[in-house]
Design a protein around this motif. Sequence first.
Motif, PDB file in Angstrom:
ATOM      1  N   GLN A  77       0.830  -1.219   0.000  1.00 49.79           N
ATOM      2  CA  GLN A  77       0.000   0.000   0.000  1.00 49.79           C
ATOM      3  C   GLN A  77       0.859   1.261   0.000  1.00 49.79           C
ATOM      4  OE1 GLN A  77      -0.338  -2.843   1.613  1.00 49.79           O
ATOM      5  NE2 GLN A  77      -2.089  -2.811   2.991  1.00 49.79           N
ATOM      6  N   ALA A  78       2.008   1.190   0.675  1.00 45.02           N
ATOM      7  CA  ALA A  78       2.901   2.355   0.713  1.00 45.02           C
ATOM      8  C   ALA A  78       3.456   2.629  -0.682  1.00 45.02           C
ATOM      9  CB  ALA A  78       4.027   2.123   1.713  1.00 45.02           C
ATOM     10  N   VAL A  79       3.746   1.545  -1.414  1.00 48.91           N
ATOM     11  CA  VAL A  79       4.224   1.696  -2.798  1.00 48.91           C
ATOM     12  C   VAL A  79       3.107   2.285  -3.664  1.00 48.91           C
ATOM     13  CG1 VAL A  79       5.101   0.486  -4.835  1.00 48.91           C
ATOM     14  CG2 VAL A  79       5.869  -0.206  -2.547  1.00 48.91           C
ATOM     15  N   SER A  80       1.897   1.744  -3.509  1.00 46.44           N
ATOM     16  CA  SER A  80       0.747   2.244  -4.275  1.00 46.44           C
ATOM     17  C   SER A  80       0.535   3.732  -4.069  1.00 46.44           C
ATOM     18  CB  SER A  80      -0.536   1.549  -3.833  1.00 46.44           C
ATOM     19  OG  SER A  80      -0.523   0.226  -4.239  1.00 46.44           O
ATOM     20  N   ALA A  81       0.652   4.161  -2.826  1.00 51.64           N
ATOM     21  CA  ALA A  81       0.402   5.574  -2.514  1.00 51.64           C
ATOM     22  C   ALA A  81       1.375   6.472  -3.264  1.00 51.64           C
ATOM     23  CB  ALA A  81       0.514   5.803  -1.008  1.00 51.64           C
ATOM     24  N   LEU A  82       2.631   6.053  -3.343  1.00 51.43           N
ATOM     25  CA  LEU A  82       3.621   6.857  -4.058  1.00 51.43           C
ATOM     26  C   LEU A  82       3.443   6.727  -5.570  1.00 51.43           C
ATOM     27  CD1 LEU A  82       5.534   8.621  -2.535  1.00 51.43           C
ATOM     28  CD2 LEU A  82       7.355   6.952  -2.894  1.00 51.43           C
ATOM     29  N   VAL A 131       9.747   4.220 -10.083  1.00 52.42           N
ATOM     30  CA  VAL A 131      10.959   3.434  -9.837  1.00 52.42           C
ATOM     31  C   VAL A 131      11.072   3.129  -8.340  1.00 52.42           C
ATOM     32  CG1 VAL A 131      13.450   3.288 -10.196  1.00 52.42           C
ATOM     33  CG2 VAL A 131      12.050   4.704 -11.722  1.00 52.42           C
ATOM     34  N   PHE A 132      11.112   1.840  -8.014  1.00 48.92           N
ATOM     35  CA  PHE A 132      11.178   1.425  -6.619  1.00 48.92           C
ATOM     36  C   PHE A 132      12.328   0.452  -6.407  1.00 48.92           C
ATOM     37  CE2 PHE A 132       6.914   3.008  -7.170  1.00 48.92           C
ATOM     38  CZ  PHE A 132       6.641   3.670  -5.983  1.00 48.92           C
ATOM     39  N   GLU A 153       2.144  -3.113 -13.442  1.00 50.51           N
ATOM     40  CA  GLU A 153       3.158  -3.655 -14.357  1.00 50.51           C
ATOM     41  C   GLU A 153       4.227  -2.650 -14.751  1.00 50.51           C
ATOM     42  OE1 GLU A 153       3.621  -6.540 -16.461  1.00 50.51           O
ATOM     43  OE2 GLU A 153       2.510  -7.527 -14.854  1.00 50.51           O
ATOM     44  N   ASP A 154       3.848  -1.367 -14.779  1.00 48.25           N
ATOM     45  CA  ASP A 154       4.814  -0.395 -15.302  1.00 48.25           C
ATOM     46  C   ASP A 154       5.777   0.129 -14.237  1.00 48.25           C
ATOM     47  OD1 ASP A 154       2.842   1.043 -13.999  1.00 48.25           O
ATOM     48  OD2 ASP A 154       2.870   2.706 -15.425  1.00 48.25           O
ATOM     49  N   ILE A 155       5.780  -0.489 -13.066  1.00 50.64           N
ATOM     50  CA  ILE A 155       6.802  -0.131 -12.081  1.00 50.64           C
ATOM     51  C   ILE A 155       8.137  -0.724 -12.517  1.00 50.64           C
ATOM     52  CG2 ILE A 155       7.622  -0.543  -9.712  1.00 50.64           C
ATOM     53  CD1 ILE A 155       4.801  -0.207  -8.728  1.00 50.64           C
ATOM     54  N   VAL A 195      12.729  -7.853 -12.694  1.00 48.88           N
ATOM     55  CA  VAL A 195      13.570  -6.742 -12.254  1.00 48.88           C
ATOM     56  C   VAL A 195      14.040  -5.967 -13.478  1.00 48.88           C
ATOM     57  CG1 VAL A 195      15.866  -7.858 -12.315  1.00 48.88           C
ATOM     58  CG2 VAL A 195      15.332  -6.250 -10.492  1.00 48.88           C
ATOM     59  N   SER A 196      14.164  -4.642 -13.369  1.00 51.34           N
ATOM     60  CA  SER A 196      14.715  -3.933 -14.526  1.00 51.34           C
ATOM     61  C   SER A 196      16.175  -3.580 -14.312  1.00 51.34           C
ATOM     62  CB  SER A 196      13.865  -2.722 -14.905  1.00 51.34           C
ATOM     63  OG  SER A 196      13.933  -1.765 -13.913  1.00 51.34           O
ATOM     64  N   MET A 197      16.562  -3.331 -13.080  1.00 48.88           N
ATOM     65  CA  MET A 197      17.980  -3.054 -12.827  1.00 48.88           C
ATOM     66  C   MET A 197      18.447  -3.754 -11.564  1.00 48.88           C
ATOM     67  SD  MET A 197      19.997   0.603 -12.301  1.00 48.88           S
ATOM     68  CE  MET A 197      20.456   0.988 -13.988  1.00 48.88           C
ATOM     69  N   ILE A 198      19.647  -4.334 -11.634  1.00 51.49           N
ATOM     70  CA  ILE A 198      20.302  -4.882 -10.432  1.00 51.49           C
ATOM     71  C   ILE A 198      21.483  -3.964 -10.129  1.00 51.49           C
ATOM     72  CG2 ILE A 198      21.477  -6.859  -9.397  1.00 51.49           C
ATOM     73  CD1 ILE A 198      19.949  -8.663 -11.395  1.00 51.49           C
ATOM     74  N   GLN A 199      21.337  -3.224  -9.028  1.00 50.88           N
ATOM     75  CA  GLN A 199      22.364  -2.227  -8.700  1.00 50.88           C
ATOM     76  C   GLN A 199      23.507  -2.810  -7.884  1.00 50.88           C
ATOM     77  OE1 GLN A 199      21.274   1.551  -7.176  1.00 50.88           O
ATOM     78  NE2 GLN A 199      19.453   1.760  -8.432  1.00 50.88           N
TER      79      GLN A 199
END
Length: 218
Positions: free
Chosen positions: A27-32, A39-40, A57-59, A79-83
């Motif tokens: 829910q915290a992610v949704s709110a932002l 990007v999370f 999906e577009d996160i 995952v889109s990036m592994i930092q």
Amino acid sequence: MKYRELENTLKNKGVKLVAVSKTKPPQAVSALYEKGQRVFGENRAQELLEKQELLPEDIEWHMIGHLQRNKVKALLPDVSMIQSVDSPRLYRQIVKDAEGLEKKIQILLQVKIAEEPSKYGFQTQALKEFLRSEPWQSNSNIRICGLMGMASFVEDSVQVRREFRSLKTLFDELKADVFSQYGDFSTLSMGMSGDYDLAIEEGSNMVRIGSLLFGERD
Ligand SMILES: *Cc1c(COP(=O)(O)O)cnc(C)c1O
């Protein structure tokens, strides 16, 4: 701090914001997300996968914590990036598991810059040797997009600045030399809630911010 205010400040400086949602509920992610953040960052593979499944999906999900090699295969599709690519063995595992994937995986090489003992990350010399010996240019689904580092968790801003500066120096050196023909190498991920302003002054163009956006973690 208000999301909008932070986001505006960063945008004006050309700095990308990774909102670090580790330990916080979906829910915290949704709110932002509703406010426009896409990007999370998460530091545990399992938690990233669980949230990814529940959320839009577009996160763009970034893995920012130490990653065990046996978790790579499951993580890659989501995952889109592994930092946090912090060793040759992890790098090779990602290359291997990304074979045949229908997308490119962006990675950052994590460098140990903290003067205080820290567990993860390449030492500067080891990273240079790795980049000289590894056939990373060969066609694969991996894009080496830059470097990531964490400064010591100390009050001494002179020390923190020095650590960030050392990463910027290495980044510039690699960009001019090893990666001079390689356009993807452009991201310098440094700075968290407590030190992002210093990091930006020292050349960061991606910050990873958790507690400032979501409140303190337990
Ligand atoms: C938790 C974490 C952050 C965010 O830390 P905050 O101090 O809450 O902003 C950034 N980077 C990494 C690698 C982390 O594990």
